[in-house]
Design a protein around this motif. Structure first.
Motif, PDB file in Angstrom:
ATOM      1  N   GLN A 138       0.853  -1.207   0.000  1.00  0.00           N
ATOM      2  CA  GLN A 138       0.000   0.000   0.000  1.00  0.00           C
ATOM      3  C   GLN A 138       0.885   1.253   0.000  1.00  0.00           C
ATOM      4  OE1 GLN A 138      -3.053  -0.313  -0.648  1.00  0.00           O
ATOM      5  NE2 GLN A 138      -4.172  -1.760   0.640  1.00  0.00           N
ATOM      6  N   GLU A 139       1.987   1.229   0.759  1.00  0.00           N
ATOM      7  CA  GLU A 139       2.862   2.409   0.816  1.00  0.00           C
ATOM      8  C   GLU A 139       3.521   2.684  -0.536  1.00  0.00           C
ATOM      9  OE1 GLU A 139       5.390   1.786   4.214  1.00  0.00           O
ATOM     10  OE2 GLU A 139       3.770   2.407   5.582  1.00  0.00           O
ATOM     11  N   PHE A 140       3.916   1.596  -1.198  1.00  0.00           N
ATOM     12  CA  PHE A 140       4.529   1.725  -2.531  1.00  0.00           C
ATOM     13  C   PHE A 140       3.562   2.443  -3.488  1.00  0.00           C
ATOM     14  CE2 PHE A 140       5.061  -0.482  -6.749  1.00  0.00           C
ATOM     15  CZ  PHE A 140       6.275   0.084  -7.100  1.00  0.00           C
ATOM     16  N   TYR A 141       2.290   2.022  -3.482  1.00  0.00           N
ATOM     17  CA  TYR A 141       1.310   2.642  -4.387  1.00  0.00           C
ATOM     18  C   TYR A 141       0.836   3.997  -3.860  1.00  0.00           C
ATOM     19  CZ  TYR A 141       1.562  -1.439  -7.280  1.00  0.00           C
ATOM     20  OH  TYR A 141       2.043  -2.409  -8.108  1.00  0.00           O
ATOM     21  N   ASN A 142       0.759   4.155  -2.534  1.00  0.00           N
ATOM     22  CA  ASN A 142       0.380   5.467  -1.978  1.00  0.00           C
ATOM     23  C   ASN A 142       1.377   6.538  -2.419  1.00  0.00           C
ATOM     24  OD1 ASN A 142      -1.864   4.458  -0.643  1.00  0.00           O
ATOM     25  ND2 ASN A 142      -0.820   4.232   1.334  1.00  0.00           N
ATOM     26  N   ASP A 143       2.687   6.184  -2.355  1.00  0.00           N
ATOM     27  CA  ASP A 143       3.725   7.145  -2.771  1.00  0.00           C
ATOM     28  C   ASP A 143       3.531   7.550  -4.229  1.00  0.00           C
ATOM     29  OD1 ASP A 143       4.972   7.169  -0.378  1.00  0.00           O
ATOM     30  OD2 ASP A 143       6.608   5.811  -0.933  1.00  0.00           O
ATOM     31  N   ARG A 144       3.270   6.551  -5.060  1.00  0.00           N
ATOM     32  CA  ARG A 144       3.122   6.840  -6.499  1.00  0.00           C
ATOM     33  C   ARG A 144       1.833   7.630  -6.763  1.00  0.00           C
ATOM     34  NH1 ARG A 144       3.992   1.163  -9.146  1.00  0.00           N
ATOM     35  NH2 ARG A 144       3.857   2.292 -11.118  1.00  0.00           N
ATOM     36  N   ARG A 145       0.758   7.326  -6.000  1.00  0.00           N
ATOM     37  CA  ARG A 145      -0.498   8.072  -6.171  1.00  0.00           C
ATOM     38  C   ARG A 145      -0.294   9.531  -5.746  1.00  0.00           C
ATOM     39  NH1 ARG A 145      -3.268   5.322  -2.998  1.00  0.00           N
ATOM     40  NH2 ARG A 145      -3.756   3.584  -4.390  1.00  0.00           N
ATOM     41  N   ARG A 146       0.461   9.724  -4.654  1.00  0.00           N
ATOM     42  CA  ARG A 146       0.723  11.099  -4.173  1.00  0.00           C
ATOM     43  C   ARG A 146       1.441  11.919  -5.233  1.00  0.00           C
ATOM     44  NH1 ARG A 146       3.443   9.403   0.816  1.00  0.00           N
ATOM     45  NH2 ARG A 146       1.792   8.314   1.898  1.00  0.00           N
ATOM     46  N   GLN A 147       2.368  11.259  -5.946  1.00  0.00           N
ATOM     47  CA  GLN A 147       3.095  11.969  -7.013  1.00  0.00           C
ATOM     48  C   GLN A 147       2.109  12.470  -8.081  1.00  0.00           C
ATOM     49  OE1 GLN A 147       5.542   9.617  -9.669  1.00  0.00           O
ATOM     50  NE2 GLN A 147       6.894  11.333 -10.144  1.00  0.00           N
ATOM     51  N   LEU A 148       1.096  11.640  -8.389  1.00  0.00           N
ATOM     52  CA  LEU A 148       0.121  12.030  -9.420  1.00  0.00           C
ATOM     53  C   LEU A 148      -0.751  13.195  -8.969  1.00  0.00           C
ATOM     54  CD1 LEU A 148      -1.481   8.853 -11.076  1.00  0.00           C
ATOM     55  CD2 LEU A 148       0.349  10.314 -11.925  1.00  0.00           C
ATOM     56  N   VAL A 149      -1.204  13.151  -7.702  1.00  0.00           N
ATOM     57  CA  VAL A 149      -2.128  14.206  -7.255  1.00  0.00           C
ATOM     58  C   VAL A 149      -1.393  15.497  -6.875  1.00  0.00           C
ATOM     59  CG1 VAL A 149      -3.993  12.652  -6.544  1.00  0.00           C
ATOM     60  CG2 VAL A 149      -2.278  13.290  -4.882  1.00  0.00           C
ATOM     61  N   SER A 150      -0.052  15.409  -6.726  1.00  0.00           N
ATOM     62  CA  SER A 150       0.716  16.592  -6.306  1.00  0.00           C
ATOM     63  C   SER A 150       0.714  17.689  -7.369  1.00  0.00           C
ATOM     64  CB  SER A 150       2.168  16.197  -6.037  1.00  0.00           C
ATOM     65  OG  SER A 150       2.797  15.873  -7.273  1.00  0.00           O
ATOM     66  N   GLY A 151       0.393  17.302  -8.604  1.00  0.00           N
ATOM     67  CA  GLY A 151       0.438  18.287  -9.692  1.00  0.00           C
ATOM     68  C   GLY A 151       1.829  18.425 -10.285  1.00  0.00           C
ATOM     69  N   GLU A 152       2.805  17.695  -9.711  1.00  0.00           N
ATOM     70  CA  GLU A 152       4.182  17.826 -10.222  1.00  0.00           C
ATOM     71  C   GLU A 152       4.381  17.066 -11.530  1.00  0.00           C
ATOM     72  OE1 GLU A 152       7.106  14.541  -8.121  1.00  0.00           O
ATOM     73  OE2 GLU A 152       6.063  15.919  -6.786  1.00  0.00           O
TER      74      GLU A 152
END
Ligand code: BJW
Length: 235
Positions: free
Chosen positions: A50-64
């Motif tokens: 879950q942490e592996f995918y949470n990190d990647r999801r955060r990158q997407l929603v960050s707008g970066e």
């Protein structure tokens, strides 16, 4: 004119700042795929996965990360192509849809969705999945997983993909190394249908010899020009 099927892989999102899997410094050089991309890995250590995918999801929603010129070129092709069009992506990011692509299949799932392990219901999901996350429908805890396809699992919408390949006139593979089945076999299906087959990648993929035409270079540099020429020829 005719019908087009396009397959994309991690290479198309690389210039948007998303790591590929098998390049130097790529995802599989940092984590073991057996740990984070198999159902067995999830059973052993759900928190790690879950942490592996949470990190990647955060990158997407960050707008970066934003769609790049290659994603935009494919959205343009879909809009202006007068024949049938299907975009099949192995990527779980949302950059194709952010660029405006609509007729699209995410064969390896979507990072911005969560799935109930018991009911298989799928939900839009923009935050982390944690031990406190409840299924929006049943209200149950600890039943959500990322809506992604791991090794040993069946990719999504395969019937529609194979029927489109068996009927296509042009097949274009972009930014994929050709390591992962069944996507690696799509070029053979398209060739059997008599399609023109084109590989666009930074370097020859494992299956490069199966393609009639090959264009090597960065997707953002090569694809907009290729799409413009394809559209010019249809008029
Ligand atoms: C650029 C660029 C730039 C860089 N511009 N280009 C033994 C033999 C054969 C098959 C098997 C086997 N044992 C098991 C299998 C099956 C297995 C498999 O293929 N394993 C192999 C590793 C051997 N496959 C499965 O299990 C699949 N399911 C399945 O087969 O079900 C049975 C079945 C299906 C259908 C019909 C009948 C039966 C499921 C596979 C699931 C893959 N999942 C992952 C993770 C998803 C979630 C996540 O993202 O975490 O999907 S793995 C990972 O690899 C991810 C990707 O979508 C996938 C493909 O990677 P991709 O996109 O090709 O990335 P890279 O990094 O490899 O390549 C990038 C390329 O871009 C490079 O070439 C660069 O040069 C290039 N590039 N910058 C242009 N700027």
């Amino acid at each position: 004119m005719g019908s087009i099927v396009i397959l994309t892989g991690a290479g198309i999102s690389q210039e948007s700042g998303i790591d590929t899997f098998r390049s130097e410094g790529g995802v599989w050089s940092k984590v073991k795929l057996e740990d984070v991309a198999t159902p067995e890995g999830f059973d052993r250590n759900p928190k790690l996965v879950q942490e592996f995918y949470n990190d990647r999801r955060r990158q997407l929603v960050s707008g970066e990360v934003q769609p790049n010129a290659a994603h935009i070129a494919l959205a343009r092709l879909e809009k202006e192509w007068r024949g049938e069009f299907l975009l099949v992506t192995q990527n779980i990011d949302n950059l194709h849809s952010e660029a405006g692509s609509k007729r699209m299949i995410h064969m390896h799932g979507e990072l911005m969705k969560a799935r109930n392990l018991e009911t298989h219901d799928v939900f839009d999901w923009g935050g982390d999945i944690t031990e406190n996350s409840k299924c929006p429908k049943s209200g149950k805890l600890n039943v959500l997983r990322p809506h992604v396809v791991w090794f040993g699992e069946m990719p999504l919408d395969m019937d529609l993909i194979y029927s489109s390949l068996s009927d296509c006139d042009i097949f274009i593979s972009i930014g994929t190394s050709g390591n992962v089945y069944p996507a690696s076999g799509f070029v053979e299906e398209a060739s059997l249908a008599g399609a023109r087959t084109i590989e666009i990648n930074l370097e020859p993929s494992i299956g490069a010899s199966s393609f009639e035409e090959k264009i090597y270079g960065k997707a953002t540099e090569v694809l907009p020009k290729f799409v413009a020429e394809l559209l010019l020829k249809q008029s």
